[in-house]
Design a protein around this motif. Structure first.
Motif, PDB file in Angstrom:
ATOM      1  N   ALA A 193       0.824  -1.204   0.000  1.00 27.50           N
ATOM      2  CA  ALA A 193       0.000   0.000   0.000  1.00 27.50           C
ATOM      3  C   ALA A 193       0.860   1.256   0.000  1.00 27.50           C
ATOM      4  O   ALA A 193       0.564   2.237  -0.691  1.00 27.50           O
ATOM      5  N   LYS A 194       1.949   1.243   0.753  1.00 30.57           N
ATOM      6  CA  LYS A 194       2.819   2.417   0.812  1.00 30.57           C
ATOM      7  C   LYS A 194       3.448   2.709  -0.550  1.00 30.57           C
ATOM      8  O   LYS A 194       3.574   3.863  -0.969  1.00 30.57           O
ATOM      9  N   LEU A 195       3.833   1.655  -1.254  1.00 32.18           N
ATOM     10  CA  LEU A 195       4.385   1.821  -2.599  1.00 32.18           C
ATOM     11  C   LEU A 195       3.345   2.437  -3.532  1.00 32.18           C
ATOM     12  O   LEU A 195       3.664   3.344  -4.315  1.00 32.18           O
ATOM     13  N   ILE A 196       2.111   1.958  -3.460  1.00 28.98           N
ATOM     14  CA  ILE A 196       1.045   2.519  -4.295  1.00 28.98           C
ATOM     15  C   ILE A 196       0.839   3.987  -3.973  1.00 28.98           C
ATOM     16  O   ILE A 196       0.690   4.829  -4.878  1.00 28.98           O
ATOM     17  N   TRP A 197       0.811   4.345  -2.688  1.00 31.60           N
ATOM     18  CA  TRP A 197       0.671   5.752  -2.291  1.00 31.60           C
ATOM     19  C   TRP A 197       1.784   6.594  -2.926  1.00 31.60           C
ATOM     20  O   TRP A 197       1.525   7.688  -3.437  1.00 31.60           O
ATOM     21  N   GLN A 198       3.001   6.095  -2.880  1.00 30.93           N
ATOM     22  CA  GLN A 198       4.139   6.852  -3.416  1.00 30.93           C
ATOM     23  C   GLN A 198       4.059   6.996  -4.927  1.00 30.93           C
ATOM     24  O   GLN A 198       4.338   8.066  -5.474  1.00 30.93           O
ATOM     25  N   GLN A 199       3.677   5.945  -5.617  1.00 31.11           N
ATOM     26  CA  GLN A 199       3.581   6.006  -7.071  1.00 31.11           C
ATOM     27  C   GLN A 199       2.404   6.862  -7.529  1.00 31.11           C
ATOM     28  O   GLN A 199       2.514   7.583  -8.523  1.00 31.11           O
ATOM     29  N   ALA A 200       1.287   6.772  -6.818  1.00 27.56           N
ATOM     30  CA  ALA A 200       0.070   7.477  -7.221  1.00 27.56           C
ATOM     31  C   ALA A 200       0.123   8.962  -6.887  1.00 27.56           C
ATOM     32  O   ALA A 200      -0.564   9.761  -7.527  1.00 27.56           O
ATOM     33  N   SER A 201       0.916   9.324  -5.894  1.00 32.51           N
ATOM     34  CA  SER A 201       1.052  10.730  -5.487  1.00 32.51           C
ATOM     35  C   SER A 201       2.527  11.052  -5.289  1.00 32.51           C
ATOM     36  O   SER A 201       3.003  11.229  -4.162  1.00 32.51           O
ATOM     37  N   PRO A 202       3.294  11.107  -6.358  1.00 31.22           N
ATOM     38  CA  PRO A 202       4.753  11.233  -6.253  1.00 31.22           C
ATOM     39  C   PRO A 202       5.240  12.522  -5.607  1.00 31.22           C
ATOM     40  O   PRO A 202       6.391  12.589  -5.163  1.00 31.22           O
ATOM     41  N   LYS A 203       4.390  13.563  -5.543  1.00 27.10           N
ATOM     42  CA  LYS A 203       4.813  14.833  -4.947  1.00 27.10           C
ATOM     43  C   LYS A 203       4.196  15.082  -3.574  1.00 27.10           C
ATOM     44  O   LYS A 203       4.360  16.159  -3.002  1.00 27.10           O
ATOM     45  N   TRP A 204       3.491  14.076  -3.059  1.00 26.38           N
ATOM     46  CA  TRP A 204       2.865  14.205  -1.741  1.00 26.38           C
ATOM     47  C   TRP A 204       3.820  13.644  -0.687  1.00 26.38           C
ATOM     48  O   TRP A 204       4.064  12.450  -0.627  1.00 26.38           O
ATOM     49  N   ASN A 205       4.348  14.502   0.157  1.00 28.17           N
ATOM     50  CA  ASN A 205       5.301  14.081   1.182  1.00 28.17           C
ATOM     51  C   ASN A 205       4.578  13.728   2.480  1.00 28.17           C
ATOM     52  O   ASN A 205       4.741  14.395   3.504  1.00 28.17           O
ATOM     53  N   PHE A 206       3.791  12.671   2.424  1.00 33.82           N
ATOM     54  CA  PHE A 206       3.078  12.229   3.624  1.00 33.82           C
ATOM     55  C   PHE A 206       4.072  11.604   4.608  1.00 33.82           C
ATOM     56  O   PHE A 206       5.089  11.017   4.213  1.00 33.82           O
ATOM     57  N   ASP A 207       3.759  11.745   5.894  1.00 32.88           N
ATOM     58  CA  ASP A 207       4.646  11.170   6.906  1.00 32.88           C
ATOM     59  C   ASP A 207       4.163   9.783   7.319  1.00 32.88           C
ATOM     60  O   ASP A 207       3.091   9.332   6.936  1.00 32.88           O
TER      61      ASP A 207
END
Length: 360
Positions: free
Chosen positions: A234-248
């Motif tokens: 899920a974390k990988l999907i979050w990173q790929q789907a929102s590449p400029k979102w720096n979520f913590d």
């Protein structure tokens, strides 16, 4: 993610839209001037009244109220905010996200008097099947049926339906099958209704590559791998789907906890396998799926949204504009907004809900 059939069919290789009658010229001039002043003032007042307060993403980390209710086949967990007699808004999350995508949106809408309902979809959070032996079905029509059942349980006849990813698709489906239950729509990514038959149409290699996880899930290794590495996946999907979102980490972990639902893996895998025709749905839903496969026009007032940094497969707005026949508007959001648009740009998302309410 926004892996809708319309995008598969239409996206290019680049994935990435009384007046009164007055007697006499003098009287007309004076009255028109006065009318202009009054109208302008009224318009400014209405605009100010509908304008939401600014909010920084991640301002909130919890909801006002978390509840459970039996609805249809499920005991549904949901967040609620705003006055119980307010106009209802149902906010729907996607995969692999959860209700916290709306943790900043909900209080914004509540501040405008809306009754906000944010349910965990089947397979997420505290939502559970009422019968243990039921098929863990993830096909698109049943998720929409779940939300109709929830509205029935909450005695909500009609609501604004808004969502992204699976949630946007569900909103679109509800508008096609039960338009009388939808006051207006805000679907991120536009028209996302699909069918297994249409999903069998091949795409150019670059477009097909963006669906890597769908093909992974088609394998037994994918089933085992998603079950073993759900959190990391899920974390990988979050990173790929929102590449400029720096979520913590705290933001991610808060939502990832919803994926620990005992039905999550089975429903996710069935959803993606059903989409490409390698898993069967339930026959009792065949008629609904046949209606959806016709790519029906949506006649509900709609505002569609898209972020400028959406890393998930999605169609350009021009590809789905003609699928909406009522009052319609599309808004592109800039500034690095990715796939999880309501959490990344909560003020813009909530403003779209308020604005589309004025369409109807």
């Amino acid at each position: 993610m926004s892996e809708d059939t319309l995008s598969r069919e239409l996206q290019p290789e680049k994935i990435n839209q009384p007046r009164r009658r007055f007697f006499g010229t003098a009287a007309m001039t004076v009255a028109a001037a006065q009318l202009g002043i009054i109208t302008s003032a009224a318009a400014q007042t209405a605009k100010a009244a509908s304008k939401l307060s600014a909010i920084k993403p991640a301002t909130n980390t919890s909801f006002k109220s978390l509840k459970q209710i039996n609805a249809g086949l499920l005991n549904v967990g949901y967040a609620e905010d705003g006055p119980s007699a307010g106009p209802p808004v149902v906010l729907l999350h996607g995969w692999p996200y959860d209700i916290y995508s709306y943790v900043d949106v909900a209080p914004l809408l509540a501040s405008k008097g809306y009754r906000v309902i944010v349910p965990y979809l089947r397979g997420y959070g505290t939502t559970r099947f009422l019968a243990s032996g039921m098929f863990r079905n993830g096909q698109q029509s049943v998720v929409a049926l779940d939300i109709i059942a929830l509205m029935d349980a909450l005695k909500i006849q009609k609501a604004i339906i808004a969502g992204f990813d699976w949630g946007a698709r569900t909103a679109d489906i509800m508008a096609v099958l039960w338009p009388e239950r939808c006051k207006a729509l805000v679907p991120v990514g536009g028209y996302l209704i699909g069918s297994p038959a249409a999903n069998k149409m091949p795409l150019p290699p670059k477009a097909e590559f963006a669906w890597w996880y769908q093909y992974y899930f088609a394998t037994e290794n994918g089933l085992a791998g998603y079950g073993k590495y759900t959190h990391d996946f899920a974390k990988l999907i979050w990173q790929q789907a929102s590449p400029k979102w720096n979520f913590d980490d705290a933001t991610f972990d808060r939502s990832a906890a919803a994926l620990n639902n005992p039905d999550h893996v089975a429903i996710t895998i069935h959803n993606y396998r059903w989409r490409i025709g390698i898993a069967q749905g339930e026959p009792k839903y065949n008629d609904l799926e046949k209606r959806l496969a016709k790519v029906s026009i949506i006649s509900v007032p709609t505002i569609t949204l898209e972020g400028d940094a959406n890393g998930a497969p999605h169609a350009p707005p021009a590809a789905y504009r003609e699928k909406f026949s009522s009052k319609y508007e599309h808004r592109d959001l800039t500034g690095g907004v990715g796939h999880n648009l309501p959490q990344e740009a909560p003020q813009d998302f909530a403003q779209a809900v308020v604005d589309v309410d004025r369409f109807s």
